[in-house]
Structure formats: C-alpha cells, structure tokens
Design a protein around this motif. Structure first.
Motif, PDB file in Angstrom:
ATOM      1  N   UNK A 187       0.817  -1.208   0.000  1.00 22.02           N
ATOM      2  CA  UNK A 187       0.000   0.000   0.000  1.00 22.02           C
ATOM      3  C   UNK A 187       0.857   1.267   0.000  1.00 22.02           C
ATOM      4  N   UNK A 188       1.996   1.205  -0.693  1.00 25.75           N
ATOM      5  CA  UNK A 188       2.878   2.363  -0.807  1.00 25.75           C
ATOM      6  C   UNK A 188       3.762   2.604   0.397  1.00 25.75           C
ATOM      7  N   UNK A 189       3.698   1.722   1.401  1.00 25.14           N
ATOM      8  CA  UNK A 189       4.504   1.882   2.611  1.00 25.14           C
ATOM      9  C   UNK A 189       5.531   0.758   2.711  1.00 25.14           C
ATOM     10  N   UNK A 190       6.675   1.078   3.281  1.00 27.86           N
ATOM     11  CA  UNK A 190       7.713   0.077   3.505  1.00 27.86           C
ATOM     12  C   UNK A 190       7.419  -0.704   4.783  1.00 27.86           C
ATOM     13  N   UNK A 191       7.488  -2.009   4.658  1.00 32.73           N
ATOM     14  CA  UNK A 191       7.429  -2.913   5.812  1.00 32.73           C
ATOM     15  C   UNK A 191       8.754  -3.651   5.869  1.00 32.73           C
ATOM     16  N   UNK A 192       9.406  -3.624   7.025  1.00 30.17           N
ATOM     17  CA  UNK A 192      10.699  -4.265   7.208  1.00 30.17           C
ATOM     18  C   UNK A 192      10.539  -5.611   7.908  1.00 30.17           C
ATOM     19  N   UNK A 193      11.336  -6.573   7.477  1.00 31.51           N
ATOM     20  CA  UNK A 193      11.340  -7.887   8.107  1.00 31.51           C
ATOM     21  C   UNK A 193      12.351  -7.880   9.251  1.00 31.51           C
ATOM     22  N   UNK A 194      11.922  -8.318  10.423  1.00 35.26           N
ATOM     23  CA  UNK A 194      12.811  -8.466  11.582  1.00 35.26           C
ATOM     24  C   UNK A 194      12.676  -9.905  12.076  1.00 35.26           C
ATOM     25  N   UNK A 195      13.762 -10.653  12.016  1.00 30.82           N
ATOM     26  CA  UNK A 195      13.729 -12.079  12.327  1.00 30.82           C
ATOM     27  C   UNK A 195      14.121 -12.323  13.778  1.00 30.82           C
ATOM     28  N   UNK A 196      13.392 -13.214  14.422  1.00 29.42           N
ATOM     29  CA  UNK A 196      13.725 -13.701  15.756  1.00 29.42           C
ATOM     30  C   UNK A 196      13.847 -15.211  15.728  1.00 29.42           C
ATOM     31  N   UNK A 197      14.507 -15.768  16.738  1.00 31.43           N
ATOM     32  CA  UNK A 197      14.744 -17.212  16.796  1.00 31.43           C
ATOM     33  C   UNK A 197      14.409 -17.733  18.184  1.00 31.43           C
ATOM     34  N   UNK A 198      14.260 -19.034  18.283  1.00 38.67           N
ATOM     35  CA  UNK A 198      14.048 -19.679  19.572  1.00 38.67           C
ATOM     36  C   UNK A 198      12.684 -20.337  19.672  1.00 38.67           C
ATOM     37  N   UNK A 199      11.634 -19.585  19.407  1.00 40.83           N
ATOM     38  CA  UNK A 199      10.287 -20.170  19.377  1.00 40.83           C
ATOM     39  C   UNK A 199      10.124 -21.006  18.117  1.00 40.83           C
ATOM     40  N   UNK A 200      10.673 -20.521  17.044  1.00 39.91           N
ATOM     41  CA  UNK A 200      10.727 -21.243  15.776  1.00 39.91           C
ATOM     42  C   UNK A 200      12.029 -20.826  15.083  1.00 39.91           C
ATOM     43  N   UNK A 201      12.427 -21.503  14.004  1.00 40.33           N
ATOM     44  CA  UNK A 201      13.802 -21.322  13.511  1.00 40.33           C
ATOM     45  C   UNK A 201      14.127 -19.971  12.891  1.00 40.33           C
ATOM     46  N   UNK A 202      13.169 -19.340  12.222  1.00 38.47           N
ATOM     47  CA  UNK A 202      13.461 -18.060  11.539  1.00 38.47           C
ATOM     48  C   UNK A 202      12.171 -17.237  11.459  1.00 38.47           C
ATOM     49  N   UNK A 203      11.659 -16.894  12.611  1.00 39.73           N
ATOM     50  CA  UNK A 203      10.366 -16.230  12.756  1.00 39.73           C
ATOM     51  C   UNK A 203      10.448 -14.795  12.240  1.00 39.73           C
ATOM     52  N   UNK A 204       9.527 -14.423  11.361  1.00 37.12           N
ATOM     53  CA  UNK A 204       9.505 -13.076  10.777  1.00 37.12           C
ATOM     54  C   UNK A 204       8.485 -12.193  11.475  1.00 37.12           C
ATOM     55  N   UNK A 205       8.934 -11.027  11.941  1.00 38.39           N
ATOM     56  CA  UNK A 205       8.036  -9.942  12.330  1.00 38.39           C
ATOM     57  C   UNK A 205       8.017  -8.945  11.174  1.00 38.39           C
ATOM     58  N   UNK A 206       6.901  -8.242  10.999  1.00 37.90           N
ATOM     59  CA  UNK A 206       6.756  -7.276   9.919  1.00 37.90           C
ATOM     60  C   UNK A 206       6.499  -5.900  10.521  1.00 37.90           C
ATOM     61  N   UNK A 207       7.429  -4.981  10.275  1.00 37.44           N
ATOM     62  CA  UNK A 207       7.503  -3.697  10.965  1.00 37.44           C
ATOM     63  C   UNK A 207       7.361  -2.557   9.958  1.00 37.44           C
ATOM     64  N   UNK A 208       6.345  -1.705  10.157  1.00 38.40           N
ATOM     65  CA  UNK A 208       6.118  -0.557   9.285  1.00 38.40           C
ATOM     66  C   UNK A 208       6.493   0.723  10.034  1.00 38.40           C
ATOM     67  N   UNK A 209       7.649   1.319   9.732  1.00 41.64           N
ATOM     68  CA  UNK A 209       8.075   2.520  10.457  1.00 41.64           C
ATOM     69  C   UNK A 209       7.107   3.693  10.310  1.00 41.64           C
ATOM     70  N   UNK A 210       6.513   3.883   9.127  1.00 39.40           N
ATOM     71  CA  UNK A 210       5.655   5.051   8.930  1.00 39.40           C
ATOM     72  C   UNK A 210       4.349   4.939   9.708  1.00 39.40           C
ATOM     73  N   UNK A 211       3.848   3.721   9.869  1.00 37.63           N
ATOM     74  CA  UNK A 211       2.641   3.507  10.668  1.00 37.63           C
ATOM     75  C   UNK A 211       2.957   3.294  12.144  1.00 37.63           C
TER      76      UNK A 211
END
Length: 353
Positions: A187-211
């Motif tokens: 929707x014209x906005x950047x969403x950044x992928x931030x990966x965490x580990x431990x609960x699952x092997x390569x868990x993706x969070x999706x982070x929108x700085x403008x929102x």
C-alpha cells in the motif's frame, strides 16, 4: 479507525489499544489500512490474531489460522463481505506453526499468489509435513526416554506422531523468500522484516516505520510467554539462548512507541518493557533451576516443573513441558553452569558444575 478504540493502561508497563476484543469473523481496524481478525483455536489457547492489510486494489493476509472447515467458513465470509471481490495479492506467514500457516496453501491455490515467508520456516514446515503417516523414529523415542518421559506418554506420542501434516493444507511447491532486514512495499509503505529465533527457527516480524506498527507473530506476546523448547531432531539445541538473544536484538530494532500486533492476546504499546520482561523472566527461572540442580535432576523432575510452570502439567501438556525443561537445562549447560550425563538406566541427569 474503529470508534471503539480506547487506550487502556496495564500494571505491567503495557498499554492496550482496546478494552474489548472483536468477535470471531469481526474485522477491526487498528491502524490506517491494517485490520484485525480473530480466528478460533483450541480450549487452552482459544484464538489466533491474523492481520489484513489494504494494498491498493487488493489485500495482503498475514497468517491464516488452522486448516479446518470452521476457519475456512470464516475466511469465505471475509472474502465476500470485507474484500468484496478484491483479490489477495500476497500471503505472508510469520512462522511455520499450524495456527499460522495452516491455510496458506489453500489461499495460494484460491488466489493464485505466491506464499511469502522465511526459508527456514518454509523448509522446516515441509520436513514436518513429510512425517505424515510415518512411525515415530527411534531417535525421538530415545530422546523422550532419556528425558524421563513416562512410558504411557511415550506411547501416546507414538500414536500422535506425524499428525502435523493434518493440521495444514498442502504447502505450495515454491515460495517467495524474505530475510532479516529485507523491505517489502504494501500500500505504498515500507514494511521491514525483523527475524527472531528460539520459538521457531526463523520467525519473521513485519515492521512498518511510517505507521509505527509491528506484526509480531509469536515473537512478542503481551500476556503469555511463547513456548521455547528443544525437540528430538536437535536434542542439544540452545533455543533458549537464541530466544533471549532475539529479544535483546529486537529491543534495538524496534522503537519504543510501536503498536505491537501479536498473534495472541490484544494489540499493545510498550514493546521494550515487554521484551525486557521476557528476558528477565527466563533469566530468573534459569537461576532457580540452577539452584535446584544442587542435586542431579532429570528434565522431568517435578521440582523443575514447579519452577517453570504455574499450572499442573497433565498428560496432554507433558511433551511440550519436557521440551521447555530441556531448553532451559541446555542453556545452563552451554553456559557452563551445569554438567550433564546419563545415569546407569540411560536417563539424563543435570547437576550444577
């Protein structure tokens, strides 16, 4: 934005966005173009939150719910009444657990789009699904025996082994890979992928700085701590250290004023406080476990379970509990704080160094 929006204070340093929760199949806007849908799960964990993102003349879906008729019926209602004929342009999945990826394959088929997720989550899901209708391997049974799991529960594990595939619709044979720090445009906005580990092997969070919004999946939950376990396929894994390290990393990635959209419980503010609370909680339990290991302990020792869990561990929860117990003990072992060995019966024992 929904007229019901309210800011509700919480004693643990968190602030909740609403004082109520949407009913199943009710859609609620939580930020501009970002909508909340709760789907039913089980008795012990009765819901999962999934997220619908407006994307111009289409929609993006983040996580899907379980593969069952009830969940499909809710989605069909959403497609008809909320999407109103607009297509789905992308399916994003935070990680490979069935409540998140369960209907991804169905949606990929329905809308002829590519599944988007991290590589390790996709491949791990494929591997687990490939166990469908197979017998439990000797390595898994040995792992459980060494951990002190009672024979009756091992027999139940053997009967349930290979059921992962039944909880998910067949995965597509290809996917679009996203990686840590990658950017995608919705929707014209950047969403950044931030990966965490431990609960699952390569868990993706999706982070929108403008929102100032992050879809955190199971990586950051406000009221419960995500399961962090060790499983038979990697018995010496140090998943808890990975989890703690990920919490510390995400404290540097996410600004404090983010609205966190978790997979369970309710949207909230206070991401740094919550991440620190998760770290502190595990460190306190590790310290108590170390003190308890002044005498050799099995991972199934009730004295250790009483430190790790507030509730009574029944047969249905025992395998999950033992995996979490081993995760904590492995962490202590890798920190050089306990020794481990097999006793004369071939059972694991951990004792303070």
């Amino acid at each position: 934005m929904d007229e019901k929006k309210q800011i509700v204070e919480n004693a643990h340093g968190l602030t909740y966005l609403f004082d109520d929760k949407p009913e199943p199949a009710e859609i609620r806007e939580v930020a501009e173009g970002v909508h909340w849908l709760r789907l039913p799960l089980f008795e012990t964990l009765d819901h999962i939150n999934v997220w619908l993102l407006e994307d111009g003349d289409s929609w993006v879906i983040v996580d899907t719910g379980l593969n069952n008729d009830r969940t499909k019926e809710i989605w069909e209602n959403v497609f008809d009444k909320t999407f109103q004929g607009k297509p789905v342009s992308r399916i994003l999945v935070t990680h490979m657990h069935p409540d998140h990826i369960g209907l991804a394959g169905w949606m990929v088929e329905k809308f002829d789009v590519m599944l988007t997720m991290t590589r390790l989550e996709y491949l791990t899901c494929r591997v687990l699904a490939a166990d469908t209708d197979k017998e439990a391997p000797k390595e898994a049974l040995d792992f459980l025996y060494q951990a002190g799991v009672p024979d009756e529960i091992i027999e139940g594990y053997k009967k349930r082994f290979g059921m992962f595939g039944a909880a998910i619709y067949d995965l597509p044979q290809n996917f679009y890979r996203v990686s840590d720090e990658e950017e995608i445009v919705i929707n014209g906005r950047i969403w950044k992928v931030a990966v965490g580990n431990g609960h699952s092997p390569e868990h993706a969070c999706f982070f929108c700085p403008s929102l100032k919004v992050v879809i955190s999946g199971d990586q950051i939950l406000p009221r419960i701590s995500s399961h962090v376990g060790v499983f038979p396929n990697e018995p010496d894994a140090n998943n808890l250290e990975d989890w703690i390290g990920s919490c510390k990393k995400l404290q540097t990635v996410f600004p404090e004023d983010l609205l966190v959209l978790p997979s369970h419980n309710e949207p909230f503010y206070g991401v740094h406080n919550r991440l620190q609370s998760l770290i502190d909680g595990h460190e306190k339990r590790l310290a108590k476990l170390l003190a308890a290991c002044d005498t050799p302990r099995s991972p199934a020792d009730p004295a250790l379970f009483s430190i790790l869990f507030k509730r009574t561990i029944d047969k249905g929860l025992f395998i999950m509990a033992i995996s979490e117990s081993i995760a904590h003990l492995n962490c202590l072992y890798r920190r050089g704080l306990v020794n481990k060995s097999l006793d004369e019966d071939g059972r694991l024992r951990f004792v303070a160094s």
